[in-house]
Design an enzyme around this catalytic site. Structure first.
Site, PDB file in Angstrom:
ATOM      1  N   CYS A 233      -1.180  -1.101 -15.087  1.00 58.31           N
ATOM      2  CA  CYS A 233      -1.467   0.307 -15.401  1.00 58.31           C
ATOM      3  C   CYS A 233      -1.697   1.039 -14.088  1.00 58.31           C
ATOM      4  O   CYS A 233      -1.041   0.756 -13.095  1.00 58.31           O
ATOM      5  CB  CYS A 233      -2.673   0.423 -16.334  1.00 58.31           C
ATOM      6  SG  CYS A 233      -4.215  -0.236 -15.657  1.00 58.31           S
ATOM      7  N   GLY A 234      -2.637   1.970 -14.051  1.00 59.38           N
ATOM      8  CA  GLY A 234      -2.930   2.678 -12.820  1.00 59.38           C
ATOM      9  C   GLY A 234      -3.832   1.899 -11.890  1.00 59.38           C
ATOM     10  O   GLY A 234      -3.549   1.758 -10.701  1.00 59.38           O
TER      11      GLY A 234
END
Length: 283
Positions: A239-240
């Site tokens: 993800c981030g």
């Protein structure tokens, strides 16, 4: 579908509140852009008996990357200070519904602790149902915790680069479709836009209902299959910065797929290194 190793309902938690070995953890965390202080919100109102888990503090302080998994020694020390240890049934919640709590669920499992579940719908659902909250600090009693680090549950950039080239394990990205495609800017400065070559995109919001609860297993599986994920191959979630990847990991566990791991550095690491290849556009 209450399962004390993955996800439990607010009804389940309410029924077990007086269990002597239940430990409740508030793992609320928010992006800096939201301007929210999760500890202040916890101090003002939390589920009775809940302890606060600071995701940014209970991390690897030696890393330049945000909230990387802590050492086993640090995790054990912090849990002992919180009165959480062996033999406890842990329930983790957050203020959004299902957002940051799965990160702490994953950390417990990374440390070999399997009796941990996320509260489906989190504090938002609990409060909406008119259930009790308090502003009192919990009574802490020391409890030893034996940690057995599960190396297979976490991956670094080298392992992810190899997976990207070989096509296995599959890499599944929890960011929005726009960030994955590179058509929206990253919220952290200095990061390129795009995704890891060969990865698939399952935005974490696709796994949740409008009220912040997690979808039923059939719908969870469909979300992965529709994104082109081969359910017979192992998965690395990304993800981030390693928070919402754990929502994907929780969903995979809910549908009985347990050969998954988390790329802890995620796009914060990959997107900042010029030598790392990237792709743009849809998967």
């Amino acid at each position: 579908m209450d399962d004390p190793t993955t996800l439990v309902s607010t009804d389940w938690l309410a029924a077990h509140m007086r269990d002597p070995d239940l430990r409740i953890i508030d793992a609320s965390w928010y992006m800096a852009s939201e301007g929210r202080d999760p500890k202040a919100e916890y101090d003002a109102a939390h589920i009775p008996g809940a302890r606060f888990f600071d995701i940014d503090e209970i991390s690897d302080a030696r890393s330049s990357l945000p909230h990387m998994a802590p050492s086993t020694e640090k995790f054990m020390s912090r849990m002992r200070a919180m009165g959480v240890g062996d033999g406890h049934q842990v329930v983790v919640y957050d203020g959004e519904g299902v957002f940051s709590a799965p990160r702490v669920w994953w950390l417990f499992r990374l440390m070999g602790q399997m009796n941990v579940a996320v509260l489906d719908g989190g504090l938002k659902k609990w409060v909406a149902e008119g259930r009790a909250v308090e502003d009192l600090p919990p009574v802490i009693r020391d409890r030893h915790m034996m940690v057995r680090f599960q190396n297979q549950m976490v991956k670094d950039a080298t392992q992810v680069a190899a997976a990207s080239k070989l096509g296995t394990p599959q890499i599944v990205d929890a960011r929005s479709a726009e960030r994955f495609a590179g058509s929206a800017p990253e919220p952290r400065e200095g990061l390129r836009a795009g995704h890891i070559p060969g990865s698939r995109n399952v935005p974490f919001k696709n796994l949740l209902n409008d009220d912040g609860t997690m979808k039923e297993p059939d719908a969870l599986k469909a979300a992965f299959v529709d994104a082109g994920v081969d359910m017979d191959k192992p998965v690395i979630t990304s993800c981030g910065s390693g928070i919402t990847a754990c929502i994907l990991s929780l969903a995979l566990e809910r549908i009985g797929k347990n050969d998954h791991s988390v790329y802890d550095g995620s796009w914060t690491e990959w997107g900042a290194v010029p030598s790392m290849p990237i792709e743009t556009g849809e998967a």
